[in-house]
Design an enzyme around this catalytic site. Sequence first.
Site, PDB file in Angstrom:
ATOM      1  N   HIS A  51      38.895  18.236  76.268  1.00 24.69           N
ATOM      2  CA  HIS A  51      38.235  19.344  76.742  1.00 24.69           C
ATOM      3  C   HIS A  51      37.061  19.646  77.115  1.00 24.69           C
ATOM      4  O   HIS A  51      35.767  20.087  76.895  1.00 24.69           O
ATOM      5  CB  HIS A  51      38.779  20.561  75.938  1.00 24.69           C
ATOM      6  CG  HIS A  51      40.149  21.382  76.038  1.00 24.69           C
ATOM      7  ND1 HIS A  51      40.999  22.112  76.444  1.00 24.69           N
ATOM      8  CD2 HIS A  51      41.176  20.838  76.062  1.00 24.69           C
ATOM      9  CE1 HIS A  51      41.700  22.443  76.364  1.00 24.69           C
ATOM     10  NE2 HIS A  51      42.545  21.373  75.971  1.00 24.69           N
ATOM     11  N   TYR A 321      40.308  17.772  65.548  1.00 27.54           N
ATOM     12  CA  TYR A 321      38.882  18.135  65.949  1.00 27.54           C
ATOM     13  C   TYR A 321      37.651  17.422  64.955  1.00 27.54           C
ATOM     14  O   TYR A 321      36.513  17.156  65.333  1.00 27.54           O
ATOM     15  CB  TYR A 321      39.137  19.565  65.537  1.00 27.54           C
ATOM     16  CG  TYR A 321      39.690  20.732  66.681  1.00 27.54           C
ATOM     17  CD1 TYR A 321      40.866  20.026  67.208  1.00 27.54           C
ATOM     18  CD2 TYR A 321      39.269  21.591  67.002  1.00 27.54           C
ATOM     19  CE1 TYR A 321      41.232  20.469  68.319  1.00 27.54           C
ATOM     20  CE2 TYR A 321      40.063  23.013  68.127  1.00 27.54           C
ATOM     21  CZ  TYR A 321      40.999  21.684  68.631  1.00 27.54           C
ATOM     22  OH  TYR A 321      41.957  22.284  69.767  1.00 27.54           O
TER      23      TYR A 321
END
Length: 332
Positions: A51, A321
Amino acid sequence: MHSNRLPSLLLASALPLVAPLGMAAPEVTAEQAVAAIEGVFGVTPGERRNHTKGTCATGEFVGRPAAAAYSRSALFSGAPVPVVARFSLAGGNPKAPDTAKSPRGMALEFKLGDGQLQHMTMLNTPVFGAAQPQTFVDLMLAMKPDPATGKPDPEKLKAFKASHPDHLAHAKFLEENNPPTSYANSSYFGIHTFKFSDSNNRTTLVRWRFVPQDGERRLSAEELASLPADFLEQRLIERTRQGPVRWDMVLSIGEPGDPEDNPTLAWPENRQQVTVGTLTLSAAMPQKGAACEPINFDPLVMSDGIAASDDPVLHFRSQAYAASFARRLSER
């Protein structure tokens, strides 16, 4: 180097080294998942591994009284809660075309006061593309470009789809539904099951989504063929200049037997729906130097009254993450 159709196979997010209590340890590690993403897209130093292409926005969230029946979270106090948002395209290509048939993301950080935060990391697909972290890594390995062609080996992609049925519903949705005309014209889904607890510690299984008050609109075939590579950010900025853009937060209330730990399986459409608040974004801006850029939108950052289910992908995403975040910090 990358075909525009490459992201159509892409999952939503880079998927913790530590499995939740009672769950088997994942077969792969978060570091392996992040490395596999880098193998497909390369590395843009100092940026997110997945992303990568994104846009920031700011605003507030106001909960509704109906939410108190399910969660005691301060998110639903009824008072305005400041929000930092980030919209994005899946994949590690910072120049991915906005017409790509890949997932769009909306990540939210709610500032609840006294240093408390609530994160939500969502996609515009109603299901995820992996029931286990291994599926995500296997997809990245299948998508790794052949040095001779600069493109993935079609036979490897074919073999992946044949051997990973848990990916098919997600891929089918992306194939059959064109991308949104604007970030403001898309619903975003929490994907996973969460546990809401009320003031009496009664727990309810829920899934949530954010539904745009502007309505859902998708690109036509003509627009897919003719639009430039970059339009989503500018459209969102222009939309917020016209006035606030809003989404309603809608809960689906789980019933016995609904899948709790598999984000590739949708719940039945006849589940009770409850609108529990409204997100209002009043400004949008490029992410460089903006409030959303340094945030690691860890999906396990949750307030009292909201908790994770045992979904292995949800827990794996948290540490992936963190791994991605550590890498980009080390490059700055």
